[in-house]
Design a protein around this motif. Structure first.
Motif, short mmCIF file in Angstrom:
data_model
loop_
_atom_site.label_atom_id
_atom_site.label_comp_id
_atom_site.label_asym_id
_atom_site.label_seq_id
_atom_site.Cartn_x
_atom_site.Cartn_y
_atom_site.Cartn_z
N LEU A 248 0.82 -1.21 0.00
CA LEU A 248 0.00 0.00 0.00
C LEU A 248 0.86 1.26 0.00
O LEU A 248 0.63 2.19 -0.78
CB LEU A 248 -0.93 -0.01 1.22
CG LEU A 248 -1.81 1.21 1.44
CD1 LEU A 248 -2.65 1.51 0.20
CD2 LEU A 248 -2.70 1.01 2.65
N VAL A 249 1.87 1.29 0.87
CA VAL A 249 2.76 2.46 0.93
C VAL A 249 3.50 2.62 -0.39
O VAL A 249 3.61 3.74 -0.93
CB VAL A 249 3.75 2.32 2.10
CG1 VAL A 249 4.80 3.43 2.05
CG2 VAL A 249 3.01 2.38 3.44
N ALA A 250 4.01 1.51 -0.94
CA ALA A 250 4.73 1.58 -2.21
C ALA A 250 3.83 2.07 -3.34
O ALA A 250 4.25 2.88 -4.19
CB ALA A 250 5.31 0.20 -2.56
N TRP A 251 2.58 1.60 -3.33
CA TRP A 251 1.64 2.03 -4.37
C TRP A 251 1.37 3.53 -4.28
O TRP A 251 1.34 4.22 -5.30
CB TRP A 251 0.34 1.24 -4.24
CG TRP A 251 -0.75 1.72 -5.18
CD1 TRP A 251 -1.76 2.59 -4.90
CD2 TRP A 251 -0.90 1.36 -6.55
NE1 TRP A 251 -2.53 2.80 -6.00
CE2 TRP A 251 -2.03 2.05 -7.03
CE3 TRP A 251 -0.20 0.52 -7.41
CZ2 TRP A 251 -2.47 1.92 -8.35
CZ3 TRP A 251 -0.64 0.39 -8.72
CH2 TRP A 251 -1.76 1.08 -9.17
N LEU A 252 1.20 4.02 -3.09
CA LEU A 252 0.95 5.45 -2.92
C LEU A 252 2.14 6.28 -3.41
O LEU A 252 1.97 7.31 -4.07
CB LEU A 252 0.69 5.76 -1.44
CG LEU A 252 -0.66 5.30 -0.87
CD1 LEU A 252 -0.67 5.48 0.63
CD2 LEU A 252 -1.80 6.06 -1.52
N ILE A 253 3.35 5.83 -3.10
CA ILE A 253 4.54 6.58 -3.50
C ILE A 253 4.71 6.57 -5.01
O ILE A 253 4.97 7.60 -5.64
CB ILE A 253 5.79 6.00 -2.81
CG1 ILE A 253 5.73 6.28 -1.31
CG2 ILE A 253 7.07 6.59 -3.40
CD1 ILE A 253 6.85 5.64 -0.50
N VAL A 254 4.54 5.39 -5.63
CA VAL A 254 4.74 5.28 -7.07
C VAL A 254 3.60 5.94 -7.84
O VAL A 254 3.84 6.71 -8.80
CB VAL A 254 4.87 3.79 -7.47
CG1 VAL A 254 4.89 3.64 -8.99
CG2 VAL A 254 6.12 3.19 -6.85
N ALA A 255 2.35 5.65 -7.46
CA ALA A 255 1.21 6.15 -8.21
C ALA A 255 1.11 7.67 -8.17
O ALA A 255 0.63 8.29 -9.13
CB ALA A 255 -0.08 5.53 -7.66
N HIS A 256 1.57 8.28 -7.07
CA HIS A 256 1.44 9.73 -6.93
C HIS A 256 2.78 10.45 -7.00
O HIS A 256 2.86 11.64 -6.66
CB HIS A 256 0.72 10.06 -5.62
CG HIS A 256 -0.66 9.49 -5.54
ND1 HIS A 256 -1.74 10.05 -6.19
CD2 HIS A 256 -1.15 8.39 -4.91
CE1 HIS A 256 -2.83 9.34 -5.95
NE2 HIS A 256 -2.50 8.33 -5.17
N ASP A 257 3.82 9.73 -7.42
CA ASP A 257 5.13 10.34 -7.66
C ASP A 257 5.62 11.11 -6.44
O ASP A 257 5.97 12.29 -6.51
CB ASP A 257 5.07 11.26 -8.89
CG ASP A 257 6.47 11.66 -9.38
OD1 ASP A 257 7.42 10.91 -9.09
OD2 ASP A 257 6.59 12.72 -10.01
#
Length: 370
Positions: A248-257
């Motif tokens: 979840l944390v990784a997705w937030l960082i990658v998806a929202h740059d």
């Protein structure tokens, strides 16, 4: 009849500048309301202290660090005709690879405080730090309006644990207050998380929670998941939970740059601190979201799944711990669905969780009359 006239009480104007106009401005506003009284109590009572605040004009230039902030602050002090000026910033600053807590320049009559370096109790610490810095600046500058009895400034290093004072090389009146390498770094990281306001990140991830609850509701109706959760041990459930939160944390960082990359304005060390602050903030926000999801799932189970139905599926007597285990596996799986739903979050809201990101708050403006 005496010709003597009453001596006019000297006035000393202190400028309090927050940069950038985000979290430091909130601290500056609260401090401004009480700083005059603290200066009278801690520096000298026979002086009329006037405190003015401002924000927005002193740019947080990452490449120059403390020196750039002090130069900008000195120009602001001259333009505003302040006697001394203090800058509050949320930039994590370093000198000689140790966290920089504060720095003064008697020549420029300015000082800066790095709020994250003060740890979790930043407002309490800054209340103690700023009067000492003002007293130090006036004493080092030999300001004649400050009576000699008031020229013995307190030692700031005694008020904040695990910091020491060093003398700057380029400026004879320059003092730096640095934290210890180990305790100082831990305090800096916790201070960065506080300055980043995890609660704001948590509220900004409302759609994530809605998506996770939707996934959890679907999983509650799947009896296969009941059996899988019952078969898994505590170690496997813990691994699944950690993997779900990490994803979840990784997705937030990658998806929202949200990942900060070193460049001309951002040194590699500062970029690493920004990224670590972002990861810790998002991790804390998602962990709280997970707890909320877990509690909600337990309550939904109690309402929707009768004990007899669960016993029939598991083929053994059940108790409350079985409901907790089921909620554990469902919550962990639901975080993946929440991660997919988080892509629908408002870009501005999610990016506010990135430590290096400073939006221009709509209500803030430069109030020169303090």
């Amino acid at each position: 009849m005496s010709d003597e006239r009453p001596t006019e009480t000297p006035e000393i104007v202190v400028g309090l500048v927050a940069t950038p106009p985000d979290y430091p401005a909130l601290v500056a506003v609260r401090l401004t309301a009480e700083l005059a009284g603290r200066l009278a109590e801690r520096v000298h009572a026979d002086v009329r202290w006037t405190v003015r605040n401002g924000w927005g004009e002193v740019a947080p230039r990452r490449d120059g660090g403390a020196e750039a902030l002090l130069d900008d602050l000195a120009r602001r002090r001259t333009d505003e005709r302040w006697d001394v000026a203090i800058c509050l910033t949320d930039l994590p600053l370093h000198t000689e690879r140790v966290p920089l807590v504060a720095q003064t320049s008697a020549r420029r009559r300015v000082a800066m405080v790095s709020l994250p370096a003060l740890g979790l109790r930043q407002l309490r610490a800054v209340r103690a730090v700023v009067p000492d810095l003002v007293g130090r600046l006036l004493a080092d500058a030999s300001d004649e309006r400050l009576p000699p009895a008031g020229r013995a400034p307190a030692e700031l290093a005694r008020r904040v644990a695990a910091i020491r004072r060093t003398v700057g090389k380029g400026d004879a009146g320059e003092l730096r207050y640095v934290a210890s390498r180990l305790i100082g770094r831990v305090r800096l990281l916790t201070g960065m998380v506080k300055a980043n306001r995890p609660g704001r990140a948590l509220l900004g991830l409302s759609k994530l929670l809605v998506g996770a609850f939707g996934t959890a509701a679907f999983a509650l109706t799947n009896s296969t998941i009941w059996s899988v959760g019952d078969a898994l041990g505590g170690l496997r459930l813990t691994v699944i939970m950690v993997l779900g939160l990490t994803a979840l944390v990784a997705w937030l960082i990658v998806a929202h740059d949200l990942w900060e990359k070193p460049d001309r304005e951002t040194p590699a060390e500062l970029a690493r601190m920004f990224n670590l602050g972002t990861i810790l903030t998002l991790s804390l926000a998602t962990a709280v979201s997970y707890v909320v999801l877990f509690i909600g799932t337990v309550l939904a189970e109690a309402l929707l799944i009768d004990t007899s139905v669960l016993e029939q599926e598991l083929r053994r007597p059940v108790d409350f711990t079985d409901y907790l285990t089921l909620a554990w596996i469902i919550s962990s799986l639901a975080t993946v669905g929440g991660a997919i739903g988080s892509g629908l979050e408002d870009e501005e809201t999610v990016r506010a969780a990135a430590y290096g990101y400073h939006p221009e708050p709509g209500g803030w403006k430069d109030e020169r009359d303090g």
